[in-house]
Design an enzyme around this catalytic site. Structure first.
Site, mmCIF file in Angstrom:
data_model
loop_
_atom_site.group_PDB
_atom_site.id
_atom_site.type_symbol
_atom_site.label_atom_id
_atom_site.label_comp_id
_atom_site.label_asym_id
_atom_site.label_seq_id
_atom_site.Cartn_x
_atom_site.Cartn_y
_atom_site.Cartn_z
ATOM 1 N N GLU A 199 -5.717 -5.083 10.315
ATOM 2 C CA GLU A 199 -4.689 -4.082 10.589
ATOM 3 C C GLU A 199 -5.024 -3.366 11.898
ATOM 4 O O GLU A 199 -5.823 -2.417 11.904
ATOM 5 C CB GLU A 199 -4.652 -3.049 9.460
ATOM 6 C CG GLU A 199 -4.364 -3.629 8.105
ATOM 7 C CD GLU A 199 -3.730 -2.601 7.179
ATOM 8 O OE1 GLU A 199 -2.620 -2.846 6.726
ATOM 9 O OE2 GLU A 199 -4.344 -1.540 6.940
ATOM 10 N N ASN A 202 0.881 -1.173 0.000
ATOM 11 C CA ASN A 202 0.000 0.000 0.000
ATOM 12 C C ASN A 202 0.917 1.221 0.000
ATOM 13 O O ASN A 202 1.508 1.554 1.025
ATOM 14 C CB ASN A 202 -0.885 -0.022 1.259
ATOM 15 C CG ASN A 202 -1.691 1.251 1.421
ATOM 16 O OD1 ASN A 202 -1.811 2.052 0.497
ATOM 17 N ND2 ASN A 202 -2.253 1.445 2.613
ATOM 18 N N HIS A 212 -9.520 1.110 4.625
ATOM 19 C CA HIS A 212 -8.263 1.339 5.356
ATOM 20 C C HIS A 212 -8.547 2.278 6.525
ATOM 21 O O HIS A 212 -9.354 3.208 6.413
ATOM 22 C CB HIS A 212 -7.202 1.935 4.422
ATOM 23 C CG HIS A 212 -5.845 1.910 5.030
ATOM 24 N ND1 HIS A 212 -5.435 2.846 5.952
ATOM 25 C CD2 HIS A 212 -4.819 1.036 4.890
ATOM 26 C CE1 HIS A 212 -4.201 2.547 6.351
ATOM 27 N NE2 HIS A 212 -3.800 1.454 5.716
ATOM 28 N N LYS A 255 0.187 4.263 -0.278
ATOM 29 C CA LYS A 255 -0.447 5.455 0.325
ATOM 30 C C LYS A 255 -0.189 6.685 -0.558
ATOM 31 O O LYS A 255 -0.100 6.549 -1.776
ATOM 32 C CB LYS A 255 0.044 5.668 1.754
ATOM 33 C CG LYS A 255 -0.038 4.399 2.593
ATOM 34 C CD LYS A 255 0.090 4.678 4.051
ATOM 35 C CE LYS A 255 0.148 3.365 4.819
ATOM 36 N NZ LYS A 255 0.008 3.535 6.245
ATOM 37 N N GLU A 306 -6.977 4.683 7.698
ATOM 38 C CA GLU A 306 -6.750 6.111 7.411
ATOM 39 C C GLU A 306 -7.963 6.712 6.701
ATOM 40 O O GLU A 306 -8.311 7.877 6.922
ATOM 41 C CB GLU A 306 -5.456 6.277 6.600
ATOM 42 C CG GLU A 306 -4.238 6.018 7.476
ATOM 43 C CD GLU A 306 -3.020 5.483 6.739
ATOM 44 O OE1 GLU A 306 -2.943 5.601 5.508
ATOM 45 O OE2 GLU A 306 -2.137 4.928 7.426
ATOM 46 N N GLY A 357 2.166 2.026 10.826
ATOM 47 C CA GLY A 357 3.140 3.116 10.704
ATOM 48 C C GLY A 357 3.762 3.528 12.014
ATOM 49 O O GLY A 357 4.408 4.568 12.095
ATOM 50 N N SER A 368 3.140 -2.324 10.493
ATOM 51 C CA SER A 368 4.592 -2.378 10.750
ATOM 52 C C SER A 368 5.189 -3.745 10.447
ATOM 53 O O SER A 368 6.093 -4.201 11.153
ATOM 54 C CB SER A 368 4.893 -1.935 12.185
ATOM 55 O OG SER A 368 4.478 -0.592 12.366
#
Ligand code: PEP
Length: 252
Positions: free
Chosen positions: A168, A9, A96, A11, A98, A174, A214
């Site tokens: 996730e 991904n 996702h 991003k 985010e 991250g 991560s």
């Protein structure tokens, strides 16, 4: 049988030129070998049409990171599932964390996006995961079940079978803080049980459930060794071909 998948991904990283260079490099790195898993790169929309013809489709699938919740029309700035599919892309990340957190995507909106992705022949990589507060309150299973059931469990078994799930934990994305192999296995087994309860054991056994958060070459092998972890959705470590290849190699 379910597939092992390593999906990147990107991003909002890489200019078009940088993205093309990364896709070419990854294609070259994989040219002389047969990875033991499916490899996917999910890129910003503007990269899709340039990147898809550059990679060997037998080795690397290409996907978007999102699509619109509308079919077409006056929705300035949006990109539809049909547009994504028209670039040759085969996958789309949906849900996702985010997107859920910063763009307020709801369970209902995501159900619409999943429907449009499937109608346009795209494979959704559907993300679920709890925030730290939920985990500390012991609510992670409840939260993940609600995300799954609310956006996916109205699908027929045939449609559900086309979906890839990515677990996730938001606190691991991250942050450099990875879920332990045991935490990942526990949640993946829970997700598989929830799918089995809804669609039966055969569908559950055939669903690929990826871990994201991560994940890197140094921890991928341990995570992927779990019986219910079928690969990874990789953010930061997908931005360099060598790092991403190190994760793909965890399946060797
Ligand atoms: C992600 O955003 O899907 C992700 C897993 O990111 P990272 O690998 O950087 O934690």
């Amino acid at each position: 049988m379910r597939k092992n998948i390593v999906a990147g991904n990107w991003k909002m990283n890489k200019t078009l030129q940088e993205g093309i260079a990364l896709a070419k490099e990854l294609n070259e790195v994989l040219a002389n070998e047969k990875p033991n898993c499916d490899v996917v790169i999910c890129t910003p929309f503007i990269h899709l049409a340039s990147v898809t013809p550059l990679v060997d489709p037998a080795k690397i699938g290409v996907g978007a990171e999102n699509c619109a919740d509308k079919e077409s029309g006056a929705f300035t700035g949006e990109v539809s599932a049909a547009m994504v599919a028209s670039t040759g892309a085969k996958y789309v990340i949906l849900g996702h964390s985010e997107r859920r957190a910063y763009y307020h995507e709801t369970i209902e909106t995501l159900a619409v996006k999943v429907r449009l992705a499937l109608d346009n022949g795209l494979t959704p990589i559907f993300c679920v995961g709890e925030v730290l507060e939920d985990r500390e309150a012991g609510k992670q299973n409840e939260v993940v079940h609600e995300q799954l059931a609310g956006s996916l469990f109205d699908l027929t078994a045939e449609d559900f079978s086309k979906i890839v799930i990515a677990y996730e934990p938001v606190w691991a994305i991250g942050t450099g803080k990875t879920a332990t192999a045991a935490q990942a296995q526990e949640m993946h087994a829970f997700i598989r049980r929830a799918i089995a309860d809804k669609y039966g054991k055969e569908v559950a056994d055939n669903t690929s459930i990826l871990y994201g958060g991560s994940c890197k070459a140094s921890n991928a092998k341990e995570l992927f060794a779990n019986p219910d972890v079928d690969g990874g959705l990789i953010g930061g470590a997908s931005l360099k071909a060598a790092d991403f290849k190190g994760i793909i190699d965890a399946f060797n």
